[in-house]
Design a protein around this motif. Structure first.
Motif, PDB file in Angstrom:
ATOM      1  N   GLN A  40     -25.825  28.955 -14.944  1.00  0.00           N
ATOM      2  CA  GLN A  40     -23.754  29.077 -14.679  1.00  0.00           C
ATOM      3  C   GLN A  40     -23.967  28.986 -15.887  1.00  0.00           C
ATOM      4  O   GLN A  40     -24.200  28.501 -16.910  1.00  0.00           O
ATOM      5  N   ARG A  41     -22.330  29.959 -15.991  1.00  0.00           N
ATOM      6  CA  ARG A  41     -22.236  30.242 -17.655  1.00  0.00           C
ATOM      7  C   ARG A  41     -21.308  27.979 -17.450  1.00  0.00           C
ATOM      8  O   ARG A  41     -20.366  27.835 -16.753  1.00  0.00           O
ATOM      9  N   LEU A  43     -18.155  25.466 -18.388  1.00  0.00           N
ATOM     10  CA  LEU A  43     -17.034  26.031 -18.699  1.00  0.00           C
ATOM     11  C   LEU A  43     -15.972  25.337 -19.609  1.00  0.00           C
ATOM     12  O   LEU A  43     -16.579  24.341 -19.601  1.00  0.00           O
ATOM     13  N   ARG A  45     -12.899  24.771 -21.922  1.00  0.00           N
ATOM     14  CA  ARG A  45     -11.882  24.264 -21.914  1.00  0.00           C
ATOM     15  C   ARG A  45     -10.775  24.045 -23.315  1.00  0.00           C
ATOM     16  O   ARG A  45     -10.985  23.444 -24.084  1.00  0.00           O
ATOM     17  N   ARG A  56      -8.384  28.240 -20.600  1.00  0.00           N
ATOM     18  CA  ARG A  56     -10.025  28.202 -20.073  1.00  0.00           C
ATOM     19  C   ARG A  56     -10.257  29.731 -20.782  1.00  0.00           C
ATOM     20  O   ARG A  56      -9.191  30.440 -21.232  1.00  0.00           O
ATOM     21  N   ILE A  57     -11.309  29.601 -21.343  1.00  0.00           N
ATOM     22  CA  ILE A  57     -12.276  30.094 -22.456  1.00  0.00           C
ATOM     23  C   ILE A  57     -12.601  31.362 -22.155  1.00  0.00           C
ATOM     24  O   ILE A  57     -13.583  31.082 -21.412  1.00  0.00           O
ATOM     25  N   PRO A  58     -12.580  32.440 -21.318  1.00  0.00           N
ATOM     26  CA  PRO A  58     -12.972  33.157 -20.948  1.00  0.00           C
ATOM     27  C   PRO A  58     -13.777  34.377 -22.045  1.00  0.00           C
ATOM     28  O   PRO A  58     -13.515  34.426 -23.007  1.00  0.00           O
ATOM     29  N   LEU A  59     -15.135  34.725 -21.026  1.00  0.00           N
ATOM     30  CA  LEU A  59     -15.920  35.768 -22.124  1.00  0.00           C
ATOM     31  C   LEU A  59     -16.311  35.312 -22.896  1.00  0.00           C
ATOM     32  O   LEU A  59     -15.613  36.028 -24.490  1.00  0.00           O
ATOM     33  N   GLU A  60     -16.502  34.276 -23.916  1.00  0.00           N
ATOM     34  CA  GLU A  60     -17.338  33.741 -25.232  1.00  0.00           C
ATOM     35  C   GLU A  60     -19.054  34.372 -24.834  1.00  0.00           C
ATOM     36  O   GLU A  60     -19.381  35.034 -24.534  1.00  0.00           O
ATOM     37  N   ILE A  79     -15.816  34.713 -29.731  1.00  0.00           N
ATOM     38  CA  ILE A  79     -14.930  35.765 -28.522  1.00  0.00           C
ATOM     39  C   ILE A  79     -15.010  36.072 -29.351  1.00  0.00           C
ATOM     40  O   ILE A  79     -14.612  36.250 -30.641  1.00  0.00           O
ATOM     41  N   ASN A  84      -8.134  39.652 -25.546  1.00  0.00           N
ATOM     42  CA  ASN A  84      -8.291  37.910 -25.215  1.00  0.00           C
ATOM     43  C   ASN A  84      -7.354  37.162 -25.469  1.00  0.00           C
ATOM     44  O   ASN A  84      -7.068  36.906 -26.957  1.00  0.00           O
ATOM     45  N   TRP A  85      -6.585  36.134 -24.149  1.00  0.00           N
ATOM     46  CA  TRP A  85      -5.372  36.062 -24.745  1.00  0.00           C
ATOM     47  C   TRP A  85      -5.263  34.533 -25.831  1.00  0.00           C
ATOM     48  O   TRP A  85      -4.551  34.621 -26.663  1.00  0.00           O
TER      49      TRP A  85
END
Length: 375
Positions: A40-41, A43, A45, A56-60, A79, A84-85
């Protein structure tokens, strides 16, 4: 079950006595689900300076972190800036002087403070790769750095201008001494009454504990502090007897030699209220129950871990005193007169510690530093 839910087992766990084949299939699929959970990736945060959730930090693109026993570990998250926000948040919304906290849960489906890595962002770099892609790199340092920034006063309960006596000395089993010395000095920062005379000529600091938005008891309860020492039951502390001496010394320098000698170390854990179901104050929970021992906020708990594998005949603090006496006798007598090695670990067997029942357990795994290892 946090690992495995499927429509084929909606009736619950199969009874192996009634349907052994169906129970075997369930066990096999559950084992595979647990075994594959490491893919799993993680998590990732981020939290603000008061440990309030931001997102959350997405798409690292990549993530790396480490945890060390006697020093602060580090980490790095990369990232892409496009869509990416987080990159826009770091550039436009975060003040440079404010803390930005990061937590990493290696297993998102089973989150717990025992496996969670926590740290702070120290630098954020924006760069352009050779492919023309803009990336944001976050450099982090682990929460162990909190321990290094705690200073042990010569007299923790008096103002800095009145330090009598001129040195602080606390002889006790080392985990207990570390815990309560840390609590006394954290109290200077987080307890309102003590913070007044501890910072007598800095009136703006007097109300800091009361102004904390996450505080539920105005800072009078140690479970309400943003940085906490794990509660140690002094009666059951079997770590080796030693002492802490300080005169405005940082906590790491004041305790590291004693902790290493006793086989102990400081491990910071990040507790998230509402998500973690058990308290990091394990010895306090054994006395007052799980709910009363639960921290009242998101916080960092500095745990003093005993990894010496040394027990004792009484199961109490007396074992730490026997440990010190026997270890001293082994160093002065056994090493000089009859250094016998029964186990192939290049270490003289602790004769006096065996007689007193405080010898360390023999290690289960040995990694030898040779040309060819057994791995």
């Amino acid at each position: 079950d946090p690992y495995y839910t499927a429509e084929t087992f909606v009736d619950g766990i199969p009874d192996p006595r009634k349907d052994p084949l169906r129970a075997y299939k369930y066990i096999k699929k559950r084992r595979r689900a647990i075994f594959m959970s490491h893919r799993q990736r993680p998590l990732l945060r981020i939290w603000d300076k008061d440990m309030n959730f931001i997102g959350r930090i997405p798409l690292e693109k990549s993530v790396d972190w480490q945890e060390l026993m006697y020093s602060a570990g580090g980490g790095q998250i990369t990232i892409t800036r496009k869509n990416n926000w987080l990159s826009d948040f770091l550039i436009n919304d975060v003040r440079a002087e404010e803390d930005l906290n990061v937590t990493i849960d290696p297993n998102p489906t089973k989150r717990t403070w025992e496996r969670r890595w926590g740290g702070k962002v120290t630098r954020a770099h924006i760069k352009r790769t050779s492919e023309g892609i803009h990336e944001v790199q976050l450099e982090m340092i682990s929460n162990w750095e909190h321990w290094r920034h705690i200073y042990f006063a010569a007299n923790p309960v008096f103002a800095p201008e009145i330090q009598l006596p001129k040195i602080f000395i606390f002889p006790m089993n080392i985990r207990t001494a570390t815990c309560y010395t840390g609590v006394l000095n954290l109290m200077r920062q987080y307890c309102p009454l003590v913070s007044i005379y501890a910072n007598l000529f800095n009136p703006t600091h007097w109300l800091v504990p009361i102004q904390d938005s996450n505080s539920t008891s105005l800072g009078f309860n140690p479970l309400d502090w943003p940085v906490q020492m794990e509660y140690i039951n002094p009666v059951l502390d079997q770590s080796r007897l030693n002492y802490i001496a300080s005169r405005w010394t940082n906590a790491d320098d004041a305790t590291q030699p004693q902790l290493k000698d006793a086989g102990c170390h400081i491990r910071p854990v990040t507790f998230i209220r509402g998500e973690d179901k058990i308290s990091p104050h394990r010895e306090l929970a054994a006395l007052v129950g799980e709910q009363l021992a639960m921290p009242t906020r998101n916080c960092v708990v500095l745990r003093c871990m005993n990894k010496s594998t040394v027990g004792g005949p009484t199961g109490t603090l007396v074992d730490g005193w026997l440990n010190l006496a026997a270890a001293t006798a082994d160093d002065m007598i056994t090493e000089l007169i009859f250094p016998v090695e029964y186990n192939p670990n290049n270490i003289t067997d602790p004769l006096f510690r065996k007689w007193l029942g405080v010898a360390p357990a023999f290690t289960k795994v040995i990694f030898r530093d040779t040309e060819s290892s057994g791995i």
